[in-house]
Design an enzyme around this catalytic site. Structure first.
Site, PDB file in Angstrom:
ATOM      1  N   GLN A  28      46.503  32.224  29.412  1.00  0.00           N
ATOM      2  CA  GLN A  28      46.393  33.658  29.167  1.00  0.00           C
ATOM      3  C   GLN A  28      47.369  34.109  28.088  1.00  0.00           C
ATOM      4  OE1 GLN A  28      44.257  36.048  30.703  1.00  0.00           O
ATOM      5  NE2 GLN A  28      45.009  37.179  28.945  1.00  0.00           N
ATOM      6  N   ARG A  75      42.411  25.632  38.393  1.00  0.00           N
ATOM      7  CA  ARG A  75      43.005  26.904  38.859  1.00  0.00           C
ATOM      8  C   ARG A  75      43.244  26.734  40.353  1.00  0.00           C
ATOM      9  NH1 ARG A  75      41.105  33.062  37.861  1.00  0.00           N
ATOM     10  NH2 ARG A  75      42.281  32.552  35.975  1.00  0.00           N
TER      11      ARG A  75
HETATM   12  N1   CP Z   1      42.505  36.743  33.032  1.00  0.00           N
HETATM   13  C1   CP Z   1      41.899  35.805  33.777  1.00  0.00           C
HETATM   14  O1   CP Z   1      42.368  34.674  33.962  1.00  0.00           O
HETATM   15  O2   CP Z   1      40.701  36.220  34.294  1.00  0.00           O
HETATM   16  P1   CP Z   1      39.785  35.461  35.349  1.00  0.00           P
HETATM   17  O3   CP Z   1      40.495  35.536  36.693  1.00  0.00           O
HETATM   18  O4   CP Z   1      38.505  36.225  35.341  1.00  0.00           O
HETATM   19  O5   CP Z   1      39.631  34.038  34.927  1.00  0.00           O
HETATM   20  N1  NVA Z   2      48.089  38.004  38.602  1.00  0.00           N
HETATM   21  C1  NVA Z   2      46.652  37.833  38.736  1.00  0.00           C
HETATM   22  C2  NVA Z   2      46.064  37.338  37.463  1.00  0.00           C
HETATM   23  C3  NVA Z   2      44.583  37.173  37.480  1.00  0.00           C
HETATM   24  C4  NVA Z   2      44.013  36.604  36.210  1.00  0.00           C
HETATM   25  C5  NVA Z   2      46.364  36.905  39.901  1.00  0.00           C
HETATM   26  O1  NVA Z   2      47.022  35.866  40.016  1.00  0.00           O
HETATM   27  O2  NVA Z   2      45.489  37.242  40.699  1.00  0.00           O
END
Ligand code: CP
Ligand code: NVA
Length: 308
Positions: A137, A107
């Site tokens: 997701q 991430r």
């Molecule tokens: N929806 C999602 O990716 O949640 P997190 O940021 O908690 O991983």
């Molecule tokens: N759009 C949000 C999604 C989090 C899971 C972000 O990137 O912060």
């Protein structure tokens, strides 16, 4: 090698096969304790690195639990604590990690980091969210829709809010799974035209409607997300709230969709901002099924990546 980087760059047949396997694996675990091992242990002997350069609850826990259920081991790494956060290149990091682990989930912020990791790693790389997309997701979201309502092909999905990274993966999914997608939000926060181009190249039917009530007419699914993403500057918070306020998902907006329209949010949600609690906790909300299905969908993604 099967990297799982984005929905528009993964073959349609592979996406469908991943969802089928996710469903089978979920069913096979029915009623078991979360920590119980799966009957089949396809990741036995495998080590998975989970790298986070941004916060996470669902992605972190669902990947970690999923690997363990399948018999593998994980190491959860914070980008800031690695040499990655102190100037070591992505390419060198990718080559080093590939000597230790069998699979990398990352991430990160810029899409280019993910791409460079995939280019230089000799093991599969999974996108756990970038500023641009969040494919894991939307695999869970498609799985969730289909569990509740059957095939998503031909259905109408409405995104109300920011044209952000989660929307982008919905747009790619519209092309791959054949559902209609309507974006409703302020022009200033329109989706990236390049993303729309990628989706339309796959045949996606995507429209833009500024009036949220017109947008949701006939909708089978309404989706929203936070108004300020992790990569957005906090200085933009007030402006974004003002721009996005008309697109808040309320019980009135839900009532303007089909009576059985589902509500989804990837979470974390800001109750009372992008969505009212009455909708989140209402009868058409499937937000916690979505969260659960991250686990099942990602287990199938990892198996596809490793060919096990
Ligand atoms: N929806 C999602 O990716 O949640 P997190 O940021 O908690 O991983
Ligand atoms: N759009 C949000 C999604 C989090 C899971 C972000 O990137 O912060």
């Amino acid at each position: 090698m099967n990297h799982f980087l984005d929905l528009h760059t993964t073959a349609q047949g592979d996406l469908r096969a991943i969802l089928d396997q996710a469903h089978q694996m979920k069913t096979a675990r029915n009623g078991r304790p979360k920590g119980a091992a799966d009957d089949s242990q396809p990741l036995a002997g495998h080590m998975v690195a989970l790298i986070f350069e941004k916060p996470s609850t669902r992605t972190r826990v669902s990947f970690d639990v999923g690997v363990r259920q399948m018999g593998g081991q994980t190491m959860v790494l914070s980008g800031a604590d690695m040499q990655l956060g102190h100037g070591e290149t992505i390419a060198d990091t990718a080559r080093v990690l590939s000597r230790y682990v069998d699979l990398i989930m990352i991430r990160t912020f810029e899409e280019a980091v993910l791409q460079e990791m995939a280019e230089y790693a000799s093991v599969p790389v999974i996108n756990g969210l970038t500023n641009r997309t969040h494919p894991c997701q939307i695999m869970a979201d498609v799985m969730t829709f289909e569990e509740h309502r059957g095939p998503i092909t031909g259905k109408k999905v409405v995104w109300s809010g920011d044209g952000n990274n989660v929307f982008a993966s919905f747009a790619h999914a519209a092309g791959q799974f054949g559902f209609d997608l309507t974006f409703t939000g302020p022009q200033a926060l329109d989706p990236d035209p390049a993303v729309l181009g990628e989706a339309r190249a796959l045949g996606a039917d995507i429209s833009v409607e500024r009036d949220p009530y017109k947008a949701v007419a006939g909708a089978d699914l309404i989706v929203t997300d936070t108004w300020v993403s992790m990569h957005d500057p906090q200085s933009a918070r007030e402006r974004r709230h003002n721009q996005l306020y008309p697109y808040k998902v309320t019980t009135d907006l839900m009532a303007a969709a089909n009576p059985d329209a589902l509500f989804m949010h990837c979470l974390p949600a800001h109750r009372g901002d992008e969505v009212d609690s009455a909708v989140m906790d209402g009868p058409n909300s499937v937000i916690f099924d979505e969260a659960e299905n991250r686990l099942h969908a990602q287990k199938a993604v990892m198996r596809w990546c490793l060919g096990v």
